[in-house]
Design a protein around this motif. Sequence first.
Motif, PDB file in Angstrom:
ATOM      1  N   UNK B 448       0.840  -1.199   0.000  1.00 53.97           N
ATOM      2  CA  UNK B 448       0.000   0.000   0.000  1.00 53.97           C
ATOM      3  C   UNK B 448       0.874   1.247   0.000  1.00 53.97           C
ATOM      4  N   UNK B 449       2.013   1.167   0.705  1.00 52.24           N
ATOM      5  CA  UNK B 449       2.907   2.324   0.767  1.00 52.24           C
ATOM      6  C   UNK B 449       3.415   2.664  -0.632  1.00 52.24           C
ATOM      7  N   UNK B 450       3.837   1.650  -1.381  1.00 52.12           N
ATOM      8  CA  UNK B 450       4.347   1.926  -2.727  1.00 52.12           C
ATOM      9  C   UNK B 450       3.280   2.534  -3.614  1.00 52.12           C
ATOM     10  N   UNK B 451       2.059   1.943  -3.517  1.00 55.31           N
ATOM     11  CA  UNK B 451       0.982   2.469  -4.359  1.00 55.31           C
ATOM     12  C   UNK B 451       0.723   3.928  -4.032  1.00 55.31           C
ATOM     13  N   UNK B 452       0.637   4.232  -2.714  1.00 57.77           N
ATOM     14  CA  UNK B 452       0.344   5.610  -2.314  1.00 57.77           C
ATOM     15  C   UNK B 452       1.494   6.532  -2.696  1.00 57.77           C
ATOM     16  N   UNK B 453       2.692   5.984  -2.692  1.00 61.10           N
ATOM     17  CA  UNK B 453       3.867   6.767  -3.083  1.00 61.10           C
ATOM     18  C   UNK B 453       3.736   7.244  -4.522  1.00 61.10           C
ATOM     19  N   UNK B 454       3.249   6.349  -5.406  1.00 64.69           N
ATOM     20  CA  UNK B 454       3.084   6.750  -6.814  1.00 64.69           C
ATOM     21  C   UNK B 454       2.099   7.890  -6.918  1.00 64.69           C
ATOM     22  N   UNK B 455       1.002   7.779  -6.144  1.00 69.92           N
ATOM     23  CA  UNK B 455       0.014   8.861  -6.170  1.00 69.92           C
ATOM     24  C   UNK B 455       0.634  10.151  -5.664  1.00 69.92           C
ATOM     25  N   UNK B 456       1.455  10.010  -4.613  1.00 70.44           N
ATOM     26  CA  UNK B 456       2.090  11.195  -4.034  1.00 70.44           C
ATOM     27  C   UNK B 456       2.978  11.874  -5.075  1.00 70.44           C
ATOM     28  N   UNK B 457       3.723  11.051  -5.839  1.00 75.76           N
ATOM     29  CA  UNK B 457       4.612  11.626  -6.852  1.00 75.76           C
ATOM     30  C   UNK B 457       3.797  12.377  -7.891  1.00 75.76           C
ATOM     31  N   UNK B 458       2.643  11.800  -8.232  1.00 72.56           N
ATOM     32  CA  UNK B 458       1.800  12.483  -9.231  1.00 72.56           C
ATOM     33  C   UNK B 458       1.316  13.816  -8.687  1.00 72.56           C
ATOM     34  N   UNK B 459       0.870  13.786  -7.411  1.00 75.56           N
ATOM     35  CA  UNK B 459       0.362  15.026  -6.815  1.00 75.56           C
ATOM     36  C   UNK B 459       1.434  16.103  -6.790  1.00 75.56           C
ATOM     37  N   UNK B 460       2.638  15.695  -6.367  1.00 70.77           N
ATOM     38  CA  UNK B 460       3.709  16.682  -6.238  1.00 70.77           C
ATOM     39  C   UNK B 460       4.163  17.177  -7.592  1.00 70.77           C
ATOM     40  N   UNK B 461       4.161  16.261  -8.611  1.00 70.41           N
ATOM     41  CA  UNK B 461       4.559  16.683  -9.951  1.00 70.41           C
ATOM     42  C   UNK B 461       3.591  17.732 -10.467  1.00 70.41           C
ATOM     43  N   UNK B 462       2.292  17.535 -10.140  1.00 64.16           N
ATOM     44  CA  UNK B 462       1.289  18.508 -10.599  1.00 64.16           C
ATOM     45  C   UNK B 462       1.556  19.873  -9.993  1.00 64.16           C
ATOM     46  N   UNK B 463       2.066  19.895  -8.745  1.00 62.01           N
ATOM     47  CA  UNK B 463       2.364  21.173  -8.106  1.00 62.01           C
ATOM     48  C   UNK B 463       3.726  21.701  -8.507  1.00 62.01           C
ATOM     49  N   UNK B 464       4.472  20.884  -9.246  1.00 66.78           N
ATOM     50  CA  UNK B 464       5.800  21.316  -9.653  1.00 66.78           C
ATOM     51  C   UNK B 464       6.822  21.259  -8.546  1.00 66.78           C
ATOM     52  N   UNK B 465       6.636  20.340  -7.606  1.00 65.11           N
ATOM     53  CA  UNK B 465       7.531  20.313  -6.466  1.00 65.11           C
ATOM     54  C   UNK B 465       8.576  19.207  -6.546  1.00 65.11           C
ATOM     55  N   UNK B 466       8.537  18.396  -7.626  1.00 64.87           N
ATOM     56  CA  UNK B 466       9.526  17.320  -7.736  1.00 64.87           C
ATOM     57  C   UNK B 466      10.838  17.872  -8.233  1.00 64.87           C
ATOM     58  N   UNK B 467      11.920  17.292  -7.709  1.00 68.12           N
ATOM     59  CA  UNK B 467      13.258  17.702  -8.167  1.00 68.12           C
ATOM     60  C   UNK B 467      13.811  16.567  -9.005  1.00 68.12           C
ATOM     61  N   UNK B 468      14.002  16.816 -10.293  1.00 70.80           N
ATOM     62  CA  UNK B 468      14.478  15.764 -11.206  1.00 70.80           C
ATOM     63  C   UNK B 468      13.604  14.517 -11.105  1.00 70.80           C
ATOM     64  N   UNK B 469      12.312  14.716 -10.948  1.00 67.24           N
ATOM     65  CA  UNK B 469      11.418  13.569 -10.893  1.00 67.24           C
ATOM     66  C   UNK B 469      11.439  12.848  -9.553  1.00 67.24           C
ATOM     67  N   UNK B 470      12.231  13.363  -8.605  1.00 71.90           N
ATOM     68  CA  UNK B 470      12.275  12.704  -7.299  1.00 71.90           C
ATOM     69  C   UNK B 470      11.759  13.662  -6.234  1.00 71.90           C
ATOM     70  N   UNK B 471      11.302  13.082  -5.159  1.00 70.71           N
ATOM     71  CA  UNK B 471      10.829  13.906  -4.051  1.00 70.71           C
ATOM     72  C   UNK B 471      12.037  14.555  -3.376  1.00 70.71           C
ATOM     73  N   UNK B 472      11.957  15.846  -3.116  1.00 72.33           N
ATOM     74  CA  UNK B 472      13.119  16.501  -2.494  1.00 72.33           C
ATOM     75  C   UNK B 472      13.408  15.950  -1.104  1.00 72.33           C
ATOM     76  N   UNK B 473      14.636  16.200  -0.679  1.00 74.00           N
ATOM     77  CA  UNK B 473      15.085  15.698   0.616  1.00 74.00           C
ATOM     78  C   UNK B 473      14.221  16.275   1.739  1.00 74.00           C
ATOM     79  N   UNK B 474      13.903  15.429   2.703  1.00 73.95           N
ATOM     80  CA  UNK B 474      13.083  15.881   3.828  1.00 73.95           C
ATOM     81  C   UNK B 474      13.957  15.964   5.067  1.00 73.95           C
ATOM     82  N   UNK B 475      13.760  17.029   5.843  1.00 73.82           N
ATOM     83  CA  UNK B 475      14.561  17.198   7.052  1.00 73.82           C
ATOM     84  C   UNK B 475      13.773  16.724   8.256  1.00 73.82           C
ATOM     85  N   UNK B 476      14.438  15.951   9.090  1.00 80.32           N
ATOM     86  CA  UNK B 476      13.805  15.402  10.283  1.00 80.32           C
ATOM     87  C   UNK B 476      14.548  15.954  11.498  1.00 80.32           C
TER      88      UNK B 476
END
Lengths: 443, 641
Positions: B448-476
Amino acid sequence: MTGYIARRLVQAVFTVLGVMLLTFVLFRVIAGDVSTAYVNQKLGAEARQAFYEKHKLDRPSIFNYHRRLLLVDNTDGPHPYEITDKNGSLAARALSLHLASIHRGGAAGSRLQMAGRLVFALSPKTPLLSMTGGRPLLSEKTGISGASGLSVSLSDGTVFFVDLSKVRTCGDFIAAVASCPGNAGKLTAAISRWSPASLFDSQFFWHLWENVSFTGRSYATNQSLLEIIGERGRFSLSITVPAMVLTWLLAMILSCFVAYYRDTWIDRIGVLITVLGMCVPYLAYMLLGQWIMFKIAPGYAAGLAHPSSIYVPVFIAVAAGLGAEVRFYRTIILNEINKDYVRTARAKGVPLPSILFLHVLKNCMLPILTELITTIPFLILGSLLLERFFGIPGLGDLLLTSITSRDVPIVTGLTFLTAVLYVVSLLITDVLYAVFDPRIHLK
Amino acid sequence: MKWFYIISVLVVAALVSLPLFVLRPAGKKGADSGVVYNAIYSADVKSLDPATCGDVTSSTIQANFYEGLYTYHYLKRPVEVVEQLADGMPLVSPDGLTYTIHIKKGVLYHRNPCFGKDPSGAHAWNTRMVLARDFVLSLKRVADYHINTGLAWAFLADRIVGLDAYREKTRQFRIGDFSRYDIPVAGMAAPDSFTLTLRLTAPFPQFIYVLAMNNVYAPIPREVVDYHLSTTDDGKGGRVPVPVAERVPEIMEQEQVVGTGPYLLSAFKRKWTILMDRNPEYRADYYPTQGEGPSQGYEGDGAAGLLADAGKRVPFIDRAVFRYVEEEYAQWMLFLSKQVDVTGIPVETFQAVITPGKDLTDSWKKKGICLTKASDPVVYWIVFNMEDPVLGKSKSLRRAICLGYDAQNEIKILSNDRGIRAVNVVPATFTGHNEAGPGPYFRFDTLAAFRTMQEAKKELAAEGLLKNGEIPEIKFDMSDGPMNLRMADFARQQFERLGIRLKCVFNDWPTLQRKVQNKQIQMYYMGWAADYPDAEDFLQLFYSKNIDKGTNNSNYKNPVFDSLYEAIRVMPDCPERTRIYARMIRIIGEDCPLLPIYEPENFTLYYNWMHNLKQHPMGYGYLKYRRIDAALRRALGGSEG
C-alpha cells in the motif's frame, strides 16, 4: 622587576577584556535567544519582554545611543498607574509600554513612568510604526465604533482617553497626549534624555560589570554566582586538589626512580607502562573503577553518602593522569642529568643518588612547580566526567549543563574567573623563574 | 633540600586529607529517623513553587509536600477523581459555569517561621488552618504575569471570569510589588472561610481534572509572600524588608516551602540530595479500601496484595532520601547493591532481566526483586508540518510515509518492545479510541505504501515540487541524545525503502523549541503526555486556534475539525460526545498530520520489602501509601533503617 610586573598586569587586563569580548560574542550574539529555555513560549511576547528587561537583554549590544518614549505620571496618588488599549488599539503592546522600575518616593525626580522600548535615534519625527518592532498599532478587527486609542488611569484616580487615530509620528503622539481633554498637565509624554553616561548602558558593558563584580545570577535558579561557587566549588576542589598533589608526589617518586635506572630494563618497562597508561581512555578508568568499587564496597561507589567516597574519583584521576606526568618529569630530570656539572660530579666520584637528590632535583623543581602553578586555575572547574559519573555536585557538571541550557551568567562568570586566575598564574610563574633562576633577567 | 622533601610530603598528606574535613554529609542522620525510603532522581528539580511546576521531576517531588483540592484515586482504574483538601465533589450550577467547593476544616499547614513563634511553646513555630482565600491567592499567583508559570496557566487561560484581565493588570505592577495580590478577581471568591466559588467563562467539563492536578493549584498562605518573599534574614535573628526592586516572586528555597502534605521538605540541595521527613501533624488520611477489580491480564488489586493495608492511616514511611544520579549504570548498580529500593530498567540489561513474555526472569525473582508494569497515557509520534510546501500539500505523501514506517519494529529495536504500537492520536485506554477504530494508514503495509507513493509523486509533480522527478530531501529534526541517534538511523532506513532521502538534524532543546515555534521544521519527533484522562487533551492539538497558542505544532487547519472541537469543548461526558470524538479521531486518521509510533509501557523493579507500589498514569503524591518492611530489608542485606 616592578616595572615588568606592572606591564604584565596591564597586558593581563587587555587579555581578560579580550576573553570577555569573545564570550560576549559567543554567548549573547551567536547563541541567540536564550528566553526559549526559561520562558514558556505559550505565554507569548509579553513574558519574553519581561525576561529581557529583567536581565537587561533589551538593551543595545555594544553602545547605547538609544532613547525611549516616556509617559510620566505627575500626580502622586496611591492607585496603580495603568495604560490600556481601547477600541481596537494595540499601541500599548506594540510600543511595549511598561512600568519602568524607578524608585517611588517624595523626592523630586521620582515619578511613575511608563517607558517604551529602546529605539535608535528617536526623535519627534520618528514614525510610530518604526518604534513597534514590527507589531501593528491597530487591530484588524472591523466593526469597532469610536476612536481608537489608549485609556490612561493615573495614580490619583484620573481617567482619560488619548485618541491615536490621527497620530503618525512620535511628535504627534506627544502633542496628542499634551492636548488631551482631561489631562491638565497630569500626564506628560516625552522622549527620554540621553546623556553620555548612558552610552555604556548596553549589554556588553553590563556583561563586563556583572562578571568583574561577580554579581551575576543564574537564569535558572536565581542564585548568585558567588553562592554557587561557594556551594559547589568545594566539591570540585575536593577531587582536583588531592588528585593534583598526589599525582605530583607519586610522579616525582616514580620519575626519579626511573631516571636513576635509566637505560636499564626498569626504565624501559617504566616507560612502557606510562605510555600504556596514557593510551587507556579516561572513560575506561572510570567504568573499571566504579565496577570494582561496586564489587568491593558498594556504599562508596557513587555519590557522597560518606565523605571518604570522594577518594574513588581521586584515585581514578591519579591513575589516569600519572602516566603523562611521569613522562614529563622524567624528561626534565634526564635533561638535567645530561648537563656538564653532573658529568663533572660523577667524574669526581660523587655517587649518583646524592647528585640526584642534592643537586639535580633542586634545578628541576622550578619547571615542575611552575607547570603545576599553571594548572591551578583549572582546579576549580573540577573534572566534568568524574563528577558526572560519581554523582559529585561540582562545578564541572554545572558548567556543562549551564552551556546546554544557556545559563549565560554562570558560563561567563566561570570563564572570567578562570581567565583571571590563569593570567595571574602565568605572571607568577614568570616572576618565580626570575627570582629563582639567576640567569634570567626580566625586562 | 631535605627539609623540602619532608615539608612537601606533609603538605601533600594534608591536602589529600582535606576533603574529609571540608565535606560534611548532607542532612543529619538521626538515630530515630525511622523507616527510610531510598530513591533516585535523574533530572534536576526545576521548581519548588506550585505555580511554576511543569515537569515530571518537579511534580513528583512537590506532590509530597503540596496538596490541592482534588486528586486521583490511587488504585482505581480507569482513573477517578477523589477529594483531597476539598470536602466532597464540587457543586456545579446547571449552566456549568459556577463551581462551589467546600474546603475541609482543620487542615494545618507545615509549621514555619512565617506564621510566627508557637504561642503554646510546644513547637518552635506556629501554624494555621487552610482557608479558602489561600486557594484564591494560589490561583492569582498562577495568573501573575511576573511568575514564570507554564503548565499551570495554560489550563486557566480564558477559563475563569476576570482572570485574564487580572493578568493584564499585574503587568502594570513591578515584579516585587506584591500588592497586586490584593486586587479582587471577578470570577474567584471566598464567601466564607471554607467555601470557594469559581465562575467559568464557558462550560469546561474537564475542569475537575484541572483541579485534580494536585500540587499545581495547592493553597499558598499569604504569610509566605509577606515573610519569605518580602523580607529577609538580617543575620541577627530578625527580619529586614527586601527592596521592591530586588524581590523574587517565586518560591525557590527550602525554608520557603509551606504546604499541607504528608512530608516536610527537610533538605534541598540542588542536583545532589532531597530529604523529606514525615509531617507529624498530617491530616487523617487513610489507605484506600477499594481498588481495581480483576480484568483481562490483571488479577485485581486484592489478589495482588495491594489492599492489605486498607483503612490504615498514612504515611507509612518516615523519611525519604532522593539522590541525584544521572548515569544509568550507576542507578542500576545502586539498585543491585540494595542501596535504592526502586528503579527503572536500563536498555542494555533489559533482555537479561525481562523475558520476551514481558515478565521477570526466574533468577531475578529469586533475588527478591518484583516487577510492576503500567501503560503511560503518552503517545509518541512524528509530526508533519502542514504548512510545509511538500509535506503539507501532499496527503498521499504523508499517508505513504505512515504506511511505510515499521513502528512495531522500532519499538522492538529501540525500546526493548516496551510499548504498544499507537494506532490513533489518542491512547488506547481513552474513550473514543475503540469507537473510532485504528487509523487506516497507521499500519505497516509496504505494498500500500508503494501504491500511495506513486500517487504522491503524481500530486507533487502537478504542483511542480519534484526535483528531477524525485521527491526533495526531507529534514527530520530531533533533540540530541544517544537514543535519538539510533532513531535517526532507523528512520533513514524506513524512508529509504520509500525512495525518500531523509536528513536528520539534531538540536538541543531550546533550539528545537525555537524552530518549532518559528515553523522552520518539516517533521519532528515529539510525545504528548495526557494532562487529564480525556481525549480532548489530544484533540486540542489539532485545533487551528491553538497554532498561535503554541500547542498545535503541526499547524493543522481543518474547519470541519474546528467546528466539531468547538462543539465537544463544552459537552460533558455522554454517548453523543464519544461519537463526535470518534469522528474527530477518524478525520485525523484520514488526513495524517502525524505518524503515531508508540505508547510506552513503564517497567519498574522493586524489592519485595516494598509494599503497595502501583504506578499511577496521571497523579502524583502517592509515596505516602508505600510501606517498607525494614526488618526484611535489613535481613536481606539492604540499608539499615
